[in-house]
Structures are given as C-alpha cells and as structure tokens.
Design an enzyme around this catalytic site. Structure first.
Site, PDB file in Angstrom:
ATOM      1  N   ASP A 265     -18.910  -7.160  31.341  1.00 37.13           N
ATOM      2  CA  ASP A 265     -19.293  -7.926  30.162  1.00 37.13           C
ATOM      3  C   ASP A 265     -19.615  -9.333  30.667  1.00 37.13           C
ATOM      4  O   ASP A 265     -19.324  -9.679  31.821  1.00 37.13           O
ATOM      5  CB  ASP A 265     -18.188  -7.929  29.105  1.00 37.13           C
ATOM      6  CG  ASP A 265     -18.749  -8.302  27.726  1.00 37.13           C
ATOM      7  OD1 ASP A 265     -19.878  -8.846  27.668  1.00 37.13           O
ATOM      8  OD2 ASP A 265     -18.076  -8.052  26.710  1.00 37.13           O
TER       9      ASP A 265
HETATM   10  C1  BGC Z   1     -20.481  -9.263  24.477  1.00 42.04           C
HETATM   11  C2  BGC Z   1     -21.287  -8.060  24.884  1.00 42.04           C
HETATM   12  C3  BGC Z   1     -22.729  -8.439  25.009  1.00 42.04           C
HETATM   13  C4  BGC Z   1     -22.841  -9.569  26.023  1.00 42.04           C
HETATM   14  C5  BGC Z   1     -24.255 -10.044  26.261  1.00 42.04           C
HETATM   15  C6  BGC Z   1     -20.724 -10.450  25.380  1.00 42.04           C
HETATM   16  O1  BGC Z   1     -20.152 -11.579  24.848  1.00 42.04           O
HETATM   17  O2  BGC Z   1     -19.110  -8.935  24.468  1.00 42.04           O
HETATM   18  O3  BGC Z   1     -21.127  -7.019  23.956  1.00 42.04           O
HETATM   19  O4  BGC Z   1     -23.502  -7.343  25.371  1.00 42.04           O
HETATM   20  O5  BGC Z   1     -22.096 -10.673  25.558  1.00 42.04           O
HETATM   21  O6  BGC Z   1     -24.734 -10.722  25.162  1.00 42.04           O
END
Ligand code: BGC
Length: 733
Positions: A265
C-alpha cells in the site's frame, strides 16, 4: 412509434455493432505462457535494472527498462472507477481534461446485489475504462471484512460474510483482467479499521484469520487468478502485513501458490530485509523519514531501492530474491502492457452507464415499507418534498483514494425531477454537514436553524417527504483515513427527522451510506431505502426504484445492530475496537456480523441477507437431494420460489449451514450458497443451490490446516439470515 432505417443506415449500424462486439467483447486478453521469455529477459538485466523494477518512479508508476523496450507499469485507483490522473510527485490532481470516467457504485452496493453475473459485468466494464485510460493495474477490489459499522472504509468493501465476498469478488476480477488489466485485490490483510491503521497491531486467532478474514483473498488468488495483491498498513502479531512472514511469504506465496505481484500500500513498507525476504515485490508510495518531500530523487531511497541494491551487492541478500520479484513483475507485464492481444478498452459509453445503473438499482435495499409507501406514483396532484443535503451532494468526490472524477453524476434530486413529470418536486437542504474546504476560508452562511425551519415549512405543505440523508464522504464519515466517531446520524439529522415527522406523517428515508447506522427515529418514518454510494447514475437509479420502474431486490451484505455494543467487535470494549493505539484483540473471534447476532441471540435491527421487495415471494418444497452424504459429495438444495405479488421481481434464496453439538465453537450457521432468481408476477421457478461438503470444513489450528467434523449438520434455507423457512438435518459421514 416505428423507426425505419434505409439500407445505408442499416449497414452502418451493423458495422458499428460488429466493431463494438470486436472491440468490446470478443478480444479478451488471454496471455500466453511467457516463462521462457521472462528467463531470457532476466539474463539480460543488470542488478540495478532489476532493483529499479521493484519500486515506484512516481506516485502511480514504476520504471521500465528503456534500453530493452520493457515498459513502465501504470496503476490507478480504484475499486469502483478509474481515478483521475495524479501528479508525478505529489497528491495533487494533474489537471488533465481527458480523464473523466464512469463512476460505478461502491462495492457494498455490488455485494448487496447478490448477483455474481452483475459483478462480472461491473469488473469487465471497469476494466475497459482502465484499459482505455492506459492503466495496467487497477487498485481494487477491496475485500476486507466488515467488522464494525464505524470503519470509514466499509463502503469500499463487500460486507461481513466471507462466502458472499468470495463469490462476488471472483467474477469482478476475471472481468477486469479480460481487458489485459491486472486487478489488485486489497488490503492484505486485517485492515478492518481506518483508525490507527498505520500502526495498529491486530491480534486474531488462526481460525478467525482463515475462516473470516482470508477466504475472499484466497478465492481471488485461487479461483479468479488475480495478478496482483496489495498489502495493508496495519501489523499482525507484531509484524507489518505488507511484508509478513506468515501472511505474504507462507500463506499467500507458498500455500496458495500466488504467482503475481505483491504491491505495497502507499507507504506501507517499513523495512528492507523483511520486504525483500517476506515477499513484497513492488514498493509504492513510501515517504521514508520525510525524504518524500526533501530529496530530489527520493524513489531511490525506498526500502526496495538503493538499500536493497546495497544488500544484494554485498551478498547479504541473495540475487535469487530479486530475481523472483522481477519474474513476477515481468509476468504481470506479459499479462497486461506486454500482451499484444489486449483490447482497446472504452470509456463513458452507454453500456457502462447501463451497467452502473443496473448494479445501482439491484443493490439498493428496501429496509422498511409501511403502507406500501414505495413505489410513489407520478400523480399530478402529488407534491413531494425532497429534504436533505444528500439530495444534491456529490458522492463521488471525497472518501479518500476511491474518490472519482466522473464525466457526470446525476444527483438524487435530478433523477427524481427527470422521472416525475406530473408530481411536483420541491426541495430544501434541511441540514448541512459543516464547513466545506471553501467555507473554512469563507464563513458559512448556512445557518442550521433556518435550514431546519425551511424544511419544516416545506414538509408541512407537501403530501410526501423524501428525506435524502445519511452519511457522506467527508473525513470521519464514510472516508479513508479514520473511522466514524458515532453510530448515529450526524449533522443534526436525527432531530430534524423527528421534527419533520411531527408535521408530516408520510416520510420515506433515502439513506445514503456505506455503513449501518443507529435508527432511534425508525418509528417516525414509513419507509427506508438503503441506497449506498451509487456513482454516475445515482439519481436515475434511485428514481427507478422510488417510482417502481425497478423493483428493489438488494439484500444487506452486513448486519445493522440495534446499538453499537450489539456488534461483536464492540461487545468487548476498547481492547477489541479500536485497540489502545498499539494493539487490538479481535475478541469476538469467528463471530463476526450475523454470526455474532445469531449465536449470542442478539437481535439485529436489520439482519444480514435481509431486503424487501414490492412483490411477495413464497418459498416452498424445500428439500435436499439426500439425507446422508459422504465427505466428497455436494449437497443439492432445492427450493420452489413463486412470485405471488403484483410486480415482476427477484428473490435471493440463501442457504446457511450449521453444526449442532460440535466439538468446537461454531457460529449457529454460516452462509454457504445463494441464488438470485428473477420472476414475473404469478410465475414460479425451482432454484437449486449446491454446497460442496468440502466447504464445510473448519480451520483446525492443531494441524494448521482445514479439517472436517463428521456427524449431523443443519441446513437453513430462507431469504435472510433471520428469515429461515426450513431447517433440514443431514448426516455427513
Ligand atoms: C490506500 C489504497 C490506495 C492507495 C493509492 C492508499 O492510501 O489505502 O487503497 O490504492 O492509497 O491511492
């Protein structure tokens, strides 16, 4: 009205249909086996080039190897629409003008359809939009289990039941990937709250892990063949989940044989050795020690960048470790951007809007409908007061990373106005949700008392009130980054509903939320339609159902407890939710959602699987094909469903299984099969639901594997977890 076409027009139409068919549907991206190509590329790469493939080069892309023609990988959020382009190096939107998309309904709505075929159409359409936007990886779907109604991100997920989430996620992923776009199922694992998500350490039993929190991920890997998976922010048993020895290295890669790419993530990687050894393949979004903002080329400082290279060069980490990551990354490329057969994709076309509208109408759940409040006829003597901020507020903006920039978004008010040509539709805001970004700088002129006063005056003179309220996508509502702080409705809505109901007895609630809410005002309203976050076609879909053009058939993918402490996660106090800032203990264990309500005999306000219709269904002749089974058998449950009301409609036959007198602790019953059947009024069908006995195993920590307990089982058949029409005892040897 008859429409005639001349010969030239007809030829044109046939050609267009042919083209649409060719581009849209027939050219699936079926990747060939490229393992030997991958090996030969691997031989040509320098160590530096290999490492460069393992981390970001911008917010949403990774480097290719330009000298060999190996492309960059481009990713985008998210689960219910392709996000607008983000700047190279920061979170600001890039300001492109060609990136407006179709916003599909959020995944709670998709889950509520209980319709895997629609999930396939949803995934395919979304994948087409991602392909058209030149994305190789779509950062979704999310299948974290709904554990508490306070989780700010529940709206992005598929509810509280692992069987429902697994059944719905598989066709979604297959649909996306037919376009040569990798789905990236997230967040692996145990990211069940937003509060303290970056640090909290989850302690949960092996049984709850395997029986509740992992099955949808396992189905994504083993049944859908997902090409990427995203780690989570939180820790589990003292280690960050993104590079977790048990979760990523052992369970995901060894046991499930996942051959795709583990992506972090954004900023969930924390350590080079663990990331390298425990199976993180691609590091994204890291802002290590502020370097993200202060160093010119900070991507070099990622855990899987220079520090990784250094350890590889010194031999501290063997080269085989990076080779395995690069193989996976190249495999993903051959499935996506290096696949010569990938289709062209398409965006904002009518078919996608139709899918969005269909999912929206099928996913709405009619919770209450006293005196047949819905559907509302379009009568010229009828006046409808539409009251509530959510009647006009955009619900595709906000919410965090799943925020969208749709080409259009039809609000509930617009949808109702377009559908009701005869009745008069009057509107007032009623309440407001506090200062927006703009109002923080320019003091709000929205005074709560005068908004309320206007609402009461309008309600007094209208025949019907449609209250369009609920939550929204702001911080501390249904939004990434933190959790809701109260179970009740925010922004003074509870008092407002009570006041409105004093001057008008015909109040129906269009409830916009991705979460359960407290309903102390339940007796003050005649009807409740749970409408989720519906995307581009929200208003039209709501008007479809409100008017009766479409009969609602959605079922709740999670339970609504009467009060927060009736939910298993909350029953044990702060140690269980939200934890103490360091640790939390999932004390309810396997008894999540309806499993808790059923087993502890705590009545929910609205049960998992529940949802009304404008028509009535009779379920009869419920039987199993046999009375006793062997371990490798499949139980076939048969049920006649008859539509005995006045509307065409759809019903979901739900099959739950329980094991009385078990030697282990078990929930009273668990969903093991369902089937949605559409019926004209007066017609009937026999529905068959199959339950393979293999699916009745429990996770046995003493052997670290699934185990089966023979004996007698109870099959429960009904149309909600609390509406069981027949219990059948069967014996399994
Ligand atoms: C989120 C993800 C997301 C990523 C990119 C993170 O803060 O938890 O689900 O895909 O950001 O935007």
């Amino acid at each position: 009205m008859k429409i005639f076409f001349n010969q030239v027009q007809l030829t044109g139409i046939f050609f267009l249909c042919f083209l649409t068919f060719q581009i849209g549907f027939s050219q699936e991206a079926k990747p060939a086996n490229h393992e030997s190509d991958i090996e030969s590329i691997l031989k040509q790469l320098t160590l530096e080039e290999k490492v460069a493939l393992c981390h970001a080069q911008s917010k949403f892309s990774t480097k290719g190897v330009a000298r060999l023609g190996i492309p960059e990988i481009w990713m985008s959020d998210g689960p219910h629409g392709v996000r607008a382009e983000i700047s190279w190096d920061d979170w600001a939107y890039a300001g492109w003008t060609n990136d407006s998309i179709t916003a599909f309904p959020a995944l709670t709505c998709l889950a509520a359809t209980f319709n895997p075929d629609l999930s396939s159409q949803f995934g395919f359409s979304l994948g087409e939009e991602a392909r058209y936007r030149k994305k190789d990886v779509l950062l979704g779907p999310g299948v974290n289990i709904y554990r508490t109604p306070l989780n700010g991100r529940n709206f992005e997920y598929m509810g509280e039941d692992p069987f429902l989430a697994s059944t719905m996620v598989v066709p979604y992923i297959k649909g996306v990937q037919k376009n040569g776009v990798a789905a990236c199922v997230k967040h692996f694992a145990l990211n069940n709250q937003e509060h303290w998500r970056d640090v909290i350490n989850v302690e949960v039993s092996d049984r709850a892990l395997h029986e509740i929190y992992l099955p949808a991920f396992k189905a994504a890997v083993q049944e859908a063949g997902v090409w990427a998976i995203m780690g989570a922010y939180n820790q589990f048993r003292g280690q960050y989940t993104t590079h977790h020895e048990l979760l990523t290295k052992k369970i995901l890669k060894q046991d499930w044989k996942f051959d795709g790419v583990v992506i972090s993530d954004w900023s969930s990687a924390h350590n080079t050795d663990e990331a390298a050894i425990n199976g993180l393949d691609l590091e994204m979004g890291t802002g290590t020690d502020g370097l993200g903002y202060t160093t010119e080329n900070h991507y070099d400082h990622y855990y899987l960048a220079s520090p990784f290279l250094k350890k590889l060069k010194s031999g501290e980490i063997p080269e085989a470790v990076v080779d395995d990551k690069v193989r996976r990354i190249l495999r993903l490329m051959y499935r996506t951007n290096l696949n010569p057969n990938k289709p062209l994709g398409r965006m904002n076309n009518k078919e996608h809007h139709d899918v969005a509208r269909k999912v929206a109408t099928e996913g709405m759940v009619l919770l209450k409908n006293e005196d047949n409040f819905f559907p509302i006829r379009d009568d010229k003597n009828l006046s409808i007061a539409v009251i509530g901020e959510n009647a006009t507020r955009s619900m595709t903006a906000g919410g965090g990373s799943s925020e969208l920039k749709p080409k259009f978004e039809i609000s509930p008010l617009e949808g109702l106005k377009a559908r009701y040509k005869n009745a008069s539709i009057l509107h007032t805001m009623g309440y407001h949700s506090g200062p927006s970004e703009y109002n923080r700088v320019h003091p709000s002129n929205l005074d709560a008392d005068s908004l309320k006063h206007a609402a009461i005056q309008l309600a007094k003179k209208a025949d019907i009130v449609l209250f369009v309220g609920g939550l929204n996508k702001s911080h501390l509502q249904d939004c990434e980054g933190d959790d809701r702080q109260q179970y009740g409705l925010p922004f003074g809505q509870e008092a407002l509903i009570n006041d409105i109901s004093k001057v008008n007895k015909n109040v129906g609630f269009i409830l916009v939320s991705g979460n359960a809410i407290d309903m102390p005002w339940l007796n003050e309203v005649k009807a409740i339609l749970q409408t989720w976050y519906l995307g581009s076609m929200a208003g039209q879909a709501i008007a479809d159902v409100v008017s009766g053009d479409v009969n609602p058939s959605g079922k709740l993918p999670f339970s609504f407890p009467v009060k927060l402490n009736d939910n298993g996660a909350h029953a044990f106090g702060e140690r269980s939710y939200p934890g103490d800032g360091v640790n939390q203990y999932y004390k309810e264990d396997i008894l999540v959602g309806y499993r808790w309500h059923d087993t502890k005999k705590i009545k929910p306000l609205y049960a998992f699987g529940y949802g009304m219709s404008y028509t009535n269904f009779e379920l009869s002749n419920i039987s199993t094909d046999k009375k006793s089974y062997a371990k490798n058998d499949t139980i076939t449950i048969s049920c006649d469903v008859k539509n005995v009301g006045d509307f065409e409609g759809a019903e979901v036959v739900q099959v739950y299984v329980g094991k009385p007198k078990s030697k282990i602790d078990r929930p009273l019953k668990e969903l093991k099969g369902f089937s949605k059947v559409k019926l004209d009024k007066g017609s009937a069908k026999t529905v068959l639901v199959e339950v393979p006995i293999d699916k009745l195993k429990y996770y046995d920590p003493s052997i670290s594997d699934w185990n089966f307990e023979s004996g007698s089982y109870e099959i429960y058949v009904g149309n909600a977890s609390n509406a069981i029409f027949k219990k059948i005892k069967v014996t399994i040897d």
